[in-house]
Design an enzyme around this catalytic site. Structure first.
Site, short mmCIF file in Angstrom:
data_model
loop_
_atom_site.label_atom_id
_atom_site.label_comp_id
_atom_site.label_asym_id
_atom_site.label_seq_id
_atom_site.Cartn_x
_atom_site.Cartn_y
_atom_site.Cartn_z
N GLU A 116 8.12 -67.54 -34.50
CA GLU A 116 7.66 -68.01 -35.80
C GLU A 116 6.14 -68.05 -35.86
O GLU A 116 5.48 -68.25 -34.83
CB GLU A 116 8.22 -69.41 -36.09
CG GLU A 116 9.72 -69.40 -36.32
CD GLU A 116 10.32 -70.77 -36.57
OE1 GLU A 116 11.19 -70.87 -37.44
OE2 GLU A 116 9.93 -71.74 -35.88
N CYS A 129 -1.22 -69.94 -37.58
CA CYS A 129 -0.79 -70.49 -36.30
C CYS A 129 0.16 -69.47 -35.69
O CYS A 129 1.24 -69.21 -36.25
CB CYS A 129 -0.09 -71.83 -36.52
SG CYS A 129 0.58 -72.56 -35.01
N CYS A 136 9.17 -71.15 -24.68
CA CYS A 136 8.09 -71.70 -23.87
C CYS A 136 8.68 -72.27 -22.59
O CYS A 136 9.74 -72.88 -22.62
CB CYS A 136 7.34 -72.80 -24.64
SG CYS A 136 5.94 -73.49 -23.72
N CYS A 140 7.97 -79.44 -22.15
CA CYS A 140 7.58 -80.75 -22.68
C CYS A 140 8.75 -81.32 -23.50
O CYS A 140 9.24 -80.67 -24.42
CB CYS A 140 6.33 -80.63 -23.56
SG CYS A 140 4.89 -80.00 -22.67
N CYS A 143 8.92 -81.53 -27.53
CA CYS A 143 8.62 -80.32 -28.30
C CYS A 143 9.86 -79.45 -28.40
O CYS A 143 10.47 -79.11 -27.38
CB CYS A 143 7.48 -79.56 -27.61
SG CYS A 143 7.13 -77.95 -28.36
N GLY A 191 5.10 -71.05 -27.40
CA GLY A 191 4.60 -70.55 -26.13
C GLY A 191 3.37 -71.26 -25.61
O GLY A 191 2.69 -71.98 -26.34
N SER A 225 -4.98 -72.90 -27.31
CA SER A 225 -4.46 -74.19 -26.86
C SER A 225 -3.77 -74.04 -25.50
O SER A 225 -3.23 -72.98 -25.19
CB SER A 225 -3.48 -74.67 -27.93
OG SER A 225 -2.50 -75.49 -27.40
N SER A 248 -3.92 -79.86 -24.71
CA SER A 248 -2.85 -80.77 -25.14
C SER A 248 -2.64 -81.80 -24.05
O SER A 248 -1.95 -81.54 -23.07
CB SER A 248 -1.57 -79.98 -25.40
OG SER A 248 -1.76 -79.06 -26.45
N HIS A 250 -1.96 -85.58 -24.44
CA HIS A 250 -0.82 -86.44 -24.81
C HIS A 250 -0.67 -87.72 -24.00
O HIS A 250 0.14 -88.57 -24.35
CB HIS A 250 0.50 -85.65 -24.79
CG HIS A 250 0.49 -84.42 -25.63
ND1 HIS A 250 0.02 -84.41 -26.92
CD2 HIS A 250 0.86 -83.14 -25.35
CE1 HIS A 250 0.12 -83.18 -27.42
NE2 HIS A 250 0.60 -82.38 -26.49
N CYS A 371 3.47 -78.91 -35.86
CA CYS A 371 3.33 -78.86 -34.40
C CYS A 371 4.58 -79.38 -33.70
O CYS A 371 5.08 -80.44 -34.03
CB CYS A 371 2.14 -79.71 -33.96
SG CYS A 371 0.60 -78.85 -34.19
#
Length: 378
Positions: A116, A129, A136, A140, A143, A191, A225, A248, A250, A371
């Site tokens: 996407e 984006c 991926c 995480c 996600c 990814g 990122s 990232s 977090h 996100c």
């Protein structure tokens, strides 16, 4: 919050490499440097300037329909297009939000893999984006993409083609607001860009090269990122392309980050932040720290203070800013966004520590385009 180990009760393994033996996507113009393009022209028995003409259509005129390349003789055009402009992205579904200014596209790749991309138009810019992998492997738990696992890396051209498509839609006025220009690219789709480093850097080089070698975008408007693949962050600092690096993070402490961002068991908070600081020092580009605000998990005031202390320990010469992201819930997830008052307190504490802080405007959450929501389901 109680026991940190309860944050991620069923951890997935980290996956850094795609499975061996996968068939590669078809070769495309966007995979080739100018020198490689000349070699292909020779192999096709065409003068180099003919292939350059096709490249000009693709990159400058944002054209991919051979019927509109009328400055080429039909035989040459058909031969070159057949060899160098295969269809890489087959549109499956397009969804719109925010009165048509946010457009999420679901693409099927040549082997059936789904990815996407999300095009977001603002008053002062338009941002695409992009995805860099199908799925991926960074696992995480909050996600949707990470919970799906890694299917495969995308090729350089599959990445560039998402950008070229979005630039074309903007140019032709197909996005609400009339004709405009695509200005920004963020590698925050599906990814982990640094786990597909060679293709991602190749794609960035095509984006910044002037036509007919690329799209002529500004490196400063491209954000790459990462969850913290430290060796690749250090490599990016040597490339001579001043893209913006987004880490990232977090969580500011290893105990929680080990659970939220499993790569932290390989490279710690300190190592990841140090690599980000080195990137800022080398490139003189401000680094962005991405931080998803998750209710009662990582949004405590003391964690804001700790985050501020960690970042301030490298000095306050404007090297960093924090971008807080209200968590976008995914189906079946036990987590949700922080309470507004907790988010405000988190911001207050960071600013009190001298850390520039913004809260991201969440676009596309109602079409699962925000996100952490990209899951690429038909």
């Amino acid at each position: 919050m109680g026991d940190v180990s309860s944050v991620n009760p069923n951890p997935l393994p980290l996956v850094f490499e795609q499975k061996r033996g996968r068939i590669k996507p078809p070769r495309h113009l966007a995979d080739l440097t100018a020198e490689e393009r000349t070699a292909v022209a020779e192999a096709l028995g065409e003068p180099a300037f003919r292939v350059k003409q096709v490249a000009n259509h693709y990159y400058s005129r944002l054209e991919r329909d051979p019927a509109n390349m009328t400055d080429l003789p039909a035989a040459s055009r058909d031969r070159i297009v057949a060899e160098l402009l295969p269809t890489l992205l087959n549109p499956i579904r397009t969804m719109e939000a925010d009165k048509g200014t946010t457009v999420k596209s679901l693409w099927k790749l040549f082997d059936g893999a789904l990815v996407e991309s999300v095009l977001m138009r603002y008053t002062d810019r338009a941002t695409i984006c992009v995805s860099s992998q199908a799925g991926c492997g960074m696992a995480c738990p909050f996600c949707a993409t990470g919970q799906g696992g890694l299917e495969r890396n995308m090729s350089c051209a599959e990445i560039v083609d998402q950008v070229q498509d979005a630039a074309g839609k903007m140019s032709r006025g197909e996005v609400a607001g009339g004709p405009g220009r695509l200005s920004n690219v963020v590698f925050m789709g599906m990814g982990e860009p640094m786990a597909n480093y060679k293709a991602v850097i190749g794609a960035v080089r095509r984006m910044v090269a002037p036509a007919p070698d690329g799209l002529g975008m500004s490196a400063r408007n491209i954000t790459v990122s990462t969850v913290g693949l430290v060796p690749r962050m250090k490599q990016l600092a040597t490339e001579g392309i001043p893209v913006t690096l987004a880490l990232s993070l977090h969580a500011p402490d290893d105990e929680l980050r080990n659970e939220l961002v499993p790569i932290n068991t390989r490279w710690s908070v300190h190592e990841a932040v140090e690599a980000a600081w080195e990137y800022a020092q080398t490139t003189k580009r401000r680094v962005s720290i991405e931080y998803a605000m998750i209710k009662d998990i990582n949004d405590q005031g003391w964690r804001a203070d700790l985050l501020g202390d960690v970042l301030q320990s490298y000095g306050d010469w404007g090297w960093v800013h924090v971008n807080l992201i209200p968590l976008n819930p995914t189906p079946g997830s036990m987590w949700t966004a922080s309470r507004p008052e907790d988010e405000r307190e988190f911001v207050r504490r960071l600013i009190a520590k001298g850390i520039p802080t913004t809260v991201r405007d969440t676009r596309g959450s109602d079409i699962d385009g925000a996100c952490g929501q990209l899951a690429a389901a038909e």
